[in-house]
Design a protein around this motif. Structure first.
Motif, PDB file in Angstrom:
ATOM      1  N   GLN A  56     -10.426 -42.018 -41.976  1.00  0.00           N
ATOM      2  CA  GLN A  56     -10.298 -43.474 -42.121  1.00  0.00           C
ATOM      3  C   GLN A  56     -10.372 -44.215 -40.774  1.00  0.00           C
ATOM      4  O   GLN A  56     -11.058 -45.239 -40.685  1.00  0.00           O
ATOM      5  N   VAL A  86      -9.014 -60.621 -50.432  1.00  0.00           N
ATOM      6  CA  VAL A  86      -8.727 -59.548 -49.479  1.00  0.00           C
ATOM      7  C   VAL A  86      -7.237 -59.534 -49.150  1.00  0.00           C
ATOM      8  O   VAL A  86      -6.602 -58.475 -49.110  1.00  0.00           O
ATOM      9  N   THR A 108     -13.132 -47.031 -39.591  1.00  0.00           N
ATOM     10  CA  THR A 108     -12.767 -48.300 -38.948  1.00  0.00           C
ATOM     11  C   THR A 108     -13.584 -48.522 -37.685  1.00  0.00           C
ATOM     12  O   THR A 108     -14.089 -49.624 -37.436  1.00  0.00           O
ATOM     13  N   LYS A 121     -18.999 -58.907 -45.815  1.00  0.00           N
ATOM     14  CA  LYS A 121     -18.210 -57.817 -46.393  1.00  0.00           C
ATOM     15  C   LYS A 121     -17.745 -56.809 -45.360  1.00  0.00           C
ATOM     16  O   LYS A 121     -16.622 -56.291 -45.457  1.00  0.00           O
ATOM     17  N   ASP A 122     -18.561 -56.525 -44.335  1.00  0.00           N
ATOM     18  CA  ASP A 122     -18.138 -55.518 -43.364  1.00  0.00           C
ATOM     19  C   ASP A 122     -16.988 -56.020 -42.492  1.00  0.00           C
ATOM     20  O   ASP A 122     -16.150 -55.230 -42.040  1.00  0.00           O
ATOM     21  N   ALA A 154     -18.666 -52.542 -52.036  1.00  0.00           N
ATOM     22  CA  ALA A 154     -18.221 -53.949 -52.040  1.00  0.00           C
ATOM     23  C   ALA A 154     -19.366 -54.940 -52.178  1.00  0.00           C
ATOM     24  O   ALA A 154     -19.486 -55.891 -51.427  1.00  0.00           O
ATOM     25  N   LYS A 172     -13.984 -55.560 -44.795  1.00  0.00           N
ATOM     26  CA  LYS A 172     -13.639 -54.141 -44.843  1.00  0.00           C
ATOM     27  C   LYS A 172     -12.956 -53.704 -43.544  1.00  0.00           C
ATOM     28  O   LYS A 172     -12.011 -52.916 -43.560  1.00  0.00           O
ATOM     29  N   ILE A 223     -12.812 -51.708 -52.261  1.00  0.00           N
ATOM     30  CA  ILE A 223     -13.404 -52.627 -51.287  1.00  0.00           C
ATOM     31  C   ILE A 223     -13.410 -52.013 -49.895  1.00  0.00           C
ATOM     32  O   ILE A 223     -14.441 -51.984 -49.214  1.00  0.00           O
ATOM     33  N   ALA A 224     -12.276 -51.493 -49.440  1.00  0.00           N
ATOM     34  CA  ALA A 224     -12.142 -51.024 -48.058  1.00  0.00           C
ATOM     35  C   ALA A 224     -13.034 -49.835 -47.747  1.00  0.00           C
ATOM     36  O   ALA A 224     -13.566 -49.711 -46.645  1.00  0.00           O
ATOM     37  N   ASN A 272      -9.197 -52.054 -43.290  1.00  0.00           N
ATOM     38  CA  ASN A 272      -8.972 -50.755 -42.668  1.00  0.00           C
ATOM     39  C   ASN A 272      -8.068 -50.854 -41.443  1.00  0.00           C
ATOM     40  O   ASN A 272      -7.256 -49.971 -41.191  1.00  0.00           O
ATOM     41  N   LEU A 315     -17.173 -49.421 -38.659  1.00  0.00           N
ATOM     42  CA  LEU A 315     -17.257 -50.810 -39.122  1.00  0.00           C
ATOM     43  C   LEU A 315     -17.204 -51.785 -37.954  1.00  0.00           C
ATOM     44  O   LEU A 315     -17.975 -52.750 -37.902  1.00  0.00           O
TER      45      LEU A 315
END
Length: 202
Positions: A173, A81, A177, A107-108, A69, A111, A64-65, A115, A180
């Motif tokens: 990562q 979540v 983040t 979803k974002d 997703a 996510k 998912i992250a 994150n 996103l």
């Protein structure tokens, strides 16, 4: 960094996070195959079980992250979540306090929360407590990370401010983040306060 390079680093991060627990599963199975001592076999079985559970928790979280997703415009159950975040981070040196509100988020946004929780965990090299709160209504969150030696690494701070970095499998990562947060106009901030780190969006 183009999209192909970004994707490659993200896949490397996934592989890096899975190698440890899956390697432990293989080692434990080898012990079970060769060992005849009952106590040793019991210890090996515990290693296999815990490592397999850890690998599964990481896979479920990263699907998912880091992943697609669902289709465009999909929403995610915040309760699910919360289960994924708690399953990944709880145990060992970290504990999580979070009662997700009953909501479905774009979803974002979901996510981004996942994150951001991962970044909060990285701020606690010696372990500690992560608290997550979400308001009723529009998506948003406050995450605090409290523990001995809490800190924000310079690379994470730069990535979350959109500063260009030389990425690697671990550093990609925080870049995800930031992307996103920018995509949902979240106004993401990370601040080191007296004894804790606070991450806020919304």
């Amino acid at each position: 960094m183009n999209d192909i390079e970004f994707s490659a680093f993200l896949v490397s991060r996934v592989c890096h996070d899975l190698v440890g627990p899956l390697g432990a599963v293989v080692n434990g199975l080898e012990v079970l195959e060769d060992e005849r001592d009952a106590a040793m076999r019991a210890d090996a079985l515990k290693i296999v079980t815990s490592s397999a559970a850890q690998a599964l928790a990481r896979l479920q979280f990263m699907r998912i992250a880091f992943g697609a997703a669902g289709s465009a415009g999909a929403e995610l159950d915040l309760g699910e979540v919360g289960r994924l975040v708690t399953g990944l981070l709880s145990g060992g040196r970290l504990s999580v306090e979070w009662e997700p509100s009953h909501a479905h988020w774009p979803k974002d946004w979901a996510k981004l929360l996942m994150n951001a929780a991962l970044i909060a965990a990285d701020c606690l090299p010696r372990g500690g407590l992560i608290r997550i709160s979400t308001p009723e209504g529009a998506p948003g969150f406050t995450i605090t990370a409290e523990g001995t030696g809490v800190r924000i690494s310079e690379d994470v701070a730069k990535a979350l401010h959109g500063e260009a970095l030389e990425p690697d499998a671990r550093g990609v990562q925080p870049i995800l983040t930031y992307r996103l947060a920018r995509g949902v106009n979240a106004g993401l901030t990370i601040t080191l306060k007296e004894g804790f780190v606070e991450i806020v969006a919304g």
